[in-house]
Design an enzyme around this catalytic site. Structure first.
Site, PDB file in Angstrom:
ATOM      1  N   GLY A  54       0.819  -1.196   0.000  1.00  0.00           N
ATOM      2  CA  GLY A  54       0.000   0.000   0.000  1.00  0.00           C
ATOM      3  C   GLY A  54       0.861   1.257   0.000  1.00  0.00           C
ATOM      4  O   GLY A  54       1.964   1.291  -0.565  1.00  0.00           O
ATOM      5  N   SER A  55       0.372   2.264   0.675  1.00  0.00           N
ATOM      6  CA  SER A  55       1.023   3.575   0.604  1.00  0.00           C
ATOM      7  C   SER A  55       2.367   3.645   1.315  1.00  0.00           C
ATOM      8  O   SER A  55       3.066   4.661   1.207  1.00  0.00           O
ATOM      9  CB  SER A  55       0.087   4.644   1.170  1.00  0.00           C
ATOM     10  OG  SER A  55      -1.045   4.801   0.336  1.00  0.00           O
ATOM     11  N   THR A  56       2.766   2.597   2.049  1.00  0.00           N
ATOM     12  CA  THR A  56       4.117   2.606   2.617  1.00  0.00           C
ATOM     13  C   THR A  56       5.167   2.574   1.523  1.00  0.00           C
ATOM     14  O   THR A  56       6.346   2.832   1.788  1.00  0.00           O
ATOM     15  CB  THR A  56       4.342   1.410   3.564  1.00  0.00           C
ATOM     16  OG1 THR A  56       4.106   0.181   2.874  1.00  0.00           O
ATOM     17  CG2 THR A  56       3.419   1.494   4.773  1.00  0.00           C
ATOM     18  N   LEU A  57       4.773   2.315   0.272  1.00  0.00           N
ATOM     19  CA  LEU A  57       5.731   2.321  -0.836  1.00  0.00           C
ATOM     20  C   LEU A  57       5.962   3.720  -1.393  1.00  0.00           C
ATOM     21  O   LEU A  57       6.977   3.970  -2.053  1.00  0.00           O
ATOM     22  CB  LEU A  57       5.245   1.395  -1.962  1.00  0.00           C
ATOM     23  CG  LEU A  57       6.306   1.104  -3.026  1.00  0.00           C
ATOM     24  CD1 LEU A  57       7.325   0.109  -2.493  1.00  0.00           C
ATOM     25  CD2 LEU A  57       5.691   0.572  -4.305  1.00  0.00           C
ATOM     26  N   LYS A  58       5.072   4.644  -1.129  1.00  0.00           N
ATOM     27  CA  LYS A  58       5.163   5.970  -1.750  1.00  0.00           C
ATOM     28  C   LYS A  58       6.485   6.696  -1.489  1.00  0.00           C
ATOM     29  O   LYS A  58       6.994   7.378  -2.385  1.00  0.00           O
ATOM     30  CB  LYS A  58       3.982   6.833  -1.312  1.00  0.00           C
ATOM     31  CG  LYS A  58       2.662   6.411  -1.928  1.00  0.00           C
ATOM     32  CD  LYS A  58       1.479   7.175  -1.359  1.00  0.00           C
ATOM     33  CE  LYS A  58       0.163   6.698  -1.966  1.00  0.00           C
ATOM     34  NZ  LYS A  58      -1.014   7.277  -1.298  1.00  0.00           N
TER      35      LYS A  58
END
Length: 333
Positions: A54-58
């Site tokens: 999820g957004s932890t990759l951003k």
């Protein structure tokens, strides 16, 4: 109880300081009344199970763009009208955030902003940078059964692939890999092999991104733990914390489902000179609170507070109050 896992890595050495999985089991309790162990329990979920981050990759999309020169730290992205169409898919934000700088894109967790950043990048450059952060490869821990996760080759990417990867779908990582990637940011862009045993001296590191790139991203991630941002519940009294929320829909038999989630929070503490990289994954949280910032961030706050105290890490923000409420996770039926 709700399944989950947590990993604590020492940023300076790559050592696993702590790792926990839930549900757990006691190997020595086999055969005792009421202590039956199922095959499903006989694995270390933090190392063998993969999740879409999820957004932890951003932050790594931002790091790749900074490292490649695609954009600078002061660049502003117009996310109006809060939606972007890629192929036949509408990618949306919760609100129309308008024009934002990179720190605000991470603090608001803008899918539109992340998509625009990724779409402006050369796909091979983005793929190779994510690979250097450890995606799609083993951590070097030599743990039996460790998964390498999945990072599709850029040659197979369509536009929608690049877009969904920017906010953490269409690829997979183990919680340990997520912790390793954040440890690289915390170490100023240096990667060290993950170790489950105590080391006499830190291993030789390899350079992933320039120190100024890693430092800039960590500084941006501090804004995510601000009182009005998505990760405010990860705050720790007396310490500056940098991190990122992630909330990903789970896959069902016919695709993604709307009522099952993986909630994640990944962070670094203390942010001024990171010592620990911590990742908390809550699998399929139940109840009205299911966002990573609601169910995983408070757990990280509790872990970080205890670990920093045990390691005698000096506070870097005297006077900051903790805003995390008591940890309450809804029990699974």
């Amino acid at each position: 109880s709700t399944p989950g896992s947590a990993v604590v890595l020492d940023v300076t050495s790559g050592e696993v300081r702590a790792m926990v999985i839930q549900p757990a089991y006691i190997p020595n309790a086999r055969g005792r009344p009421g202590s039956a162990i199922t095959t499903d329990a006989l694995r270390n979920r933090a190392v063998t199970d993969i999740i879409e981050p999820g957004s932890t990759l951003k932050p790594f999309i931002v790091a790749a763009a900074l490292a490649s020169g695609t954009l600078g730290p002061a660049r502003r992205i117009d996310t109006t009208p809060g939606m972007i169409r890629v192929g036949n898919k509408n990618i949306e934000d919760k609100h129309n955030y308008g024009v934002m700088d990179l720190a605000t894109i991470l603090a608001k967790s803008s899918n539109v902003g992340a998509t625009k950043i990724a779409m402006d990048m050369d796909r091979e450059v983005l793929w190779s940078t994510l690979g250097r952060f450890g995606l799609g490869r083993l951590t070097g821990s030599s743990f039996p059964g460790e998964s390498a996760g999945v990072l599709p080759h850029h040659g197979n990417w369509r536009d929608i692939t690049r877009a969904t990867i920017s906010y953490g779908y269409g690829l997979s990582m183990t919680p340990l890999q997520v912790a390793e990637a954040y440890a690289i940011l915390g170490a100023g862009g240096l990667a060290r092999p993950v170790s489950f045993v105590r080391l006499e001296r830190p291993p030789i590191a390899r350079r992933v991104v320039a120190p100024e790139t890693a430092t800039a991203v960590v500084k941006m991630l501090e804004a995510v733990v601000g009182p009005d941002a998505t990760g405010g519940k990860a705050a720790v009294a007396g310490y500056r914390v940098a991190g990122k929320t992630g909330t990903a829909r789970k896959l069902g038999a016919s695709g993604y489902v709307n009522d099952r989630w993986t909630a994640v929070f990944a962070g670094l503490a203390p942010a001024s000179a990171p010592r620990l990289a911590i990742v908390v994954v809550v699998d399929d949280p139940r109840g009205s609170a299911y966002y990573g910032g609601d169910v995983a961030a408070p757990v990280l706050s509790s872990i970080a507070a205890g670990a920093l105290r045990i390691l005698a890490v000096a506070p870097d923000d005297i006077g900051r109050p903790a805003v995390a409420p008591p940890i309450t996770l809804a029990a699974r039926p």
